[in-house]
Design an enzyme around this catalytic site. Structure first.
Site: not given
Length: 154
Positions: A9-11, A150
């Protein structure tokens, strides 16, 4: 969901609807260097990428002004903006269900790692994640934050 063992997941924009706190803090940071941005669409482009990258891209700011703006951003964000967010609906049911089904969950964000951990903990989601990663807190101030960071964080 059962085909995959790992969920990454990304935040911001995935777990957390974080726009209000980020936008207010970006405006505060930009104001400190004489940029008075009110365009919500333009301000929303700061959600996700490293601040220094977006400031350079949109405003062609000097390195000195970027350091000032990011420092001011953090001044407001760390005290008020960090919790001016909310988790997306349904995550409180999805995360425990995924873990109970044997999936391994992780978070990878461009946001500085201490902030990522604090927000995930604030939502009560920390027990569901095996790994919570973010950027180094000094990356944006030392010009190490890049748009491709990322991949490094993952």
């Amino acid at each position: 969901m059962n085909h995959y063992k790992y969920f990454l997941f990304d935040l911001d924009g995935t777990i957390s609807e974080s726009a209000p706190g980020i936008i207010k803090a970006v405006q505060y940071g930009l104001d400190a260097v004489g940029i008075h941005e009110t365009d919500k669409e333009r301000l929303s482009t700061f959600i996700g990428p490293p601040l220094n990258v977006q400031m350079k891209k949109l405003y062609h700011m000097s390195d000195k002004d970027i350091v000032t703006a990011v420092t001011k951003f953090r001044e407001l964000y760390e005290t008020k903006g960090i919790f001016d967010c909310r988790p997306y609906p349904g995550l409180d049911m999805l995360l425990p269900s995924a873990v109970e089904s044997g999936h391994i969950l992780a978070v990878a964000s461009s946001k500085p790692e201490p902030f990522v951990k604090e927000i995930i903990g604030h939502f009560g989601f920390a027990p569901f994640f095996s790994v919570i990663c973010g950027s180094d807190i000094g990356d944006e101030l030392k010009k190490r934050a890049v748009i491709s960071q990322k991949a490094r964080i993952i």
